[in-house]
Design an enzyme around this catalytic site. Structure first.
Site, short mmCIF file in Angstrom:
data_model
loop_
_atom_site.label_atom_id
_atom_site.label_comp_id
_atom_site.label_asym_id
_atom_site.label_seq_id
_atom_site.Cartn_x
_atom_site.Cartn_y
_atom_site.Cartn_z
N GLY A 70 0.84 -1.63 0.41
CA GLY A 70 0.42 0.09 0.23
C GLY A 70 0.59 1.24 0.37
O GLY A 70 0.46 2.50 -0.12
N ASP A 128 -4.92 2.08 10.69
CA ASP A 128 -6.74 1.63 11.23
C ASP A 128 -6.69 1.09 12.21
O ASP A 128 -7.41 1.90 13.42
CB ASP A 128 -7.25 0.60 10.13
N LYS A 156 -7.78 6.78 10.35
CA LYS A 156 -9.35 6.45 10.88
C LYS A 156 -9.18 5.95 12.30
O LYS A 156 -9.25 5.42 12.97
CB LYS A 156 -9.30 5.57 9.78
N PHE A 177 -14.48 2.94 3.93
CA PHE A 177 -13.55 2.45 3.42
C PHE A 177 -13.07 2.91 1.93
O PHE A 177 -14.08 3.38 1.30
CB PHE A 177 -13.43 1.00 2.57
N VAL A 178 -12.00 3.24 2.02
CA VAL A 178 -10.74 4.24 0.79
C VAL A 178 -9.91 3.44 0.33
O VAL A 178 -8.99 2.28 1.14
CB VAL A 178 -10.70 5.58 2.07
N ASP A 184 -5.22 -1.01 -1.38
CA ASP A 184 -6.33 -1.61 -2.81
C ASP A 184 -7.42 -1.58 -1.36
O ASP A 184 -7.55 -2.13 -0.39
CB ASP A 184 -4.91 -2.91 -2.67
N ARG A 190 -5.67 0.05 -6.34
CA ARG A 190 -3.92 1.11 -6.17
C ARG A 190 -3.43 1.95 -6.95
O ARG A 190 -2.87 2.95 -6.84
CB ARG A 190 -3.04 0.02 -5.95
P1 IMP Z 1 -4.73 -1.95 10.82
O1 IMP Z 1 -3.79 -3.19 11.58
O2 IMP Z 1 -6.00 -2.28 11.95
O3 IMP Z 1 -4.43 -0.92 11.40
O4 IMP Z 1 -4.65 -1.66 9.71
C1 IMP Z 1 -3.47 -0.82 8.83
C2 IMP Z 1 -4.18 -2.05 7.46
O5 IMP Z 1 -5.55 -2.50 7.54
C3 IMP Z 1 -3.24 -1.13 6.35
O6 IMP Z 1 -2.12 -1.20 5.97
C4 IMP Z 1 -3.92 -0.84 5.36
O7 IMP Z 1 -3.77 -2.19 4.31
C5 IMP Z 1 -5.26 -1.81 5.99
N1 IMP Z 1 -6.66 -1.33 5.46
C6 IMP Z 1 -7.04 -0.42 6.74
N2 IMP Z 1 -8.49 0.12 6.45
C7 IMP Z 1 -8.31 0.99 5.19
C8 IMP Z 1 -8.86 0.73 4.04
O8 IMP Z 1 -10.19 1.62 4.53
N3 IMP Z 1 -8.81 0.94 2.94
C9 IMP Z 1 -7.69 -0.23 2.31
N4 IMP Z 1 -6.96 -0.37 2.96
C10 IMP Z 1 -6.94 -0.19 5.04
MG MG Z 2 -1.91 -2.51 4.06
#
Ligand code: IMP
Ligand code: MG
Length: 207
Positions: A70, A128, A156, A177-178, A184, A190
């Site tokens: 990403g 996230d 987020k 969701f972005v 992606d 992407r």
């Molecule tokens: P976390 O471990 O929950 O903080 O998630 C981080 C990973 O989740 C990011 O590197 C993204 O790959 C994926 N992710 C979380 N939210 C989104 C979104 O809205 N769009 C795309 N990927 C997301």
């Molecule tokens: Mg990622």
């Protein structure tokens, strides 16, 4: 414990922007609800972040570690605006398989650079739940980094599970969701030059 403050105060994306559907190119209107952050705003913000990070790390043993896949756009734009010598390496971590639900964290590409005694900036596309950056920060510290800070294009906060604050944040985004500019859904979108909101029916279909 008092919550840590971001070094680069994030810019919030005002909710009215997500109502502007007109600008979505015709080719993407089926899947993309709205443009959240247009390319010009992304570029301005990436320049600002590069400037702040350069000032903070100039003269230090500095290395950037970015998470695949990403961050490819963000990383490429960010490092080209940093005006001092640096090294970067990529790490593969996957927690989201296919859809939007989080699975276990899996390291899919180990580091090649030796980060012992070096100041590491860990870069990801979006923060996230915080699970990914928490786990990878701990891994980098255990590999002997002198310090580990985190930088994300998007934050987020509504998705957070437990507490986690990134040190450098591009934009704070709503709980949607972005996709685009590296981000992606199911490995698609992407290549979009903007950050857009994915239509709910698209990610509901894969979930
Ligand atoms: P976390 O471990 O929950 O903080 O998630 C981080 C990973 O989740 C990011 O590197 C993204 O790959 C994926 N992710 C979380 N939210 C989104 C979104 O809205 N769009 C795309 N990927 C997301
Ligand atoms: Mg990622």
């Amino acid at each position: 414990m008092k919550p840590k403050k971001s070094i680069a105060p994030p810019l919030s994306v005002p909710p009215h922007i997500i109502k502007s559907r007109a600008a979505v190119p015709a080719a993407h209107r089926l899947d993309i609800e709205a443009i959240l952050i247009p390319p010009s705003r992304i570029q301005r913000r990436v320049s600002e972040l590069a400037h702040i990070i350069s000032a903070d790390y100039r003269g230090k043993e500095f290395v950037i570690i970015a998470l695949l896949n990403g961050t490819v756009m963000f990383l490429a734009d960010l490092v080209r605006r940093m005006e001092f010598p640096l090294q970067f390496d990529l790490m593969g971590v996957s927690s989201y398989r296919g859809g939007t639900s989080s699975g276990d964290l899996e390291f899919t590409r180990p580091l090649k650079l030796d980060i012992r005694g070096r100041h590491v900036l860990l870069v990801d596309d979006i923060l996230d739940t915080g699970k990914t950056l928490r786990a990878v920060s701990a891994e980098l510290a255990s590999l002997g980094a002198a310090s580990v800070r985190t930088c994300v294009l998007l934050d987020k906060p509504a998705g957070r599970v437990g507490e986690f604050t990134a040190d450098y944040v591009g934009f704070v985004v709503p709980h949607l969701f972005v996709v685009g500019y590296g981000l992606d859904h199911d490995e698609k979108y992407r290549n979009l030059p903007f950050v857009g909101v994915l239509k709910e029916e698209v990610y509901q279909a894969v979930r």
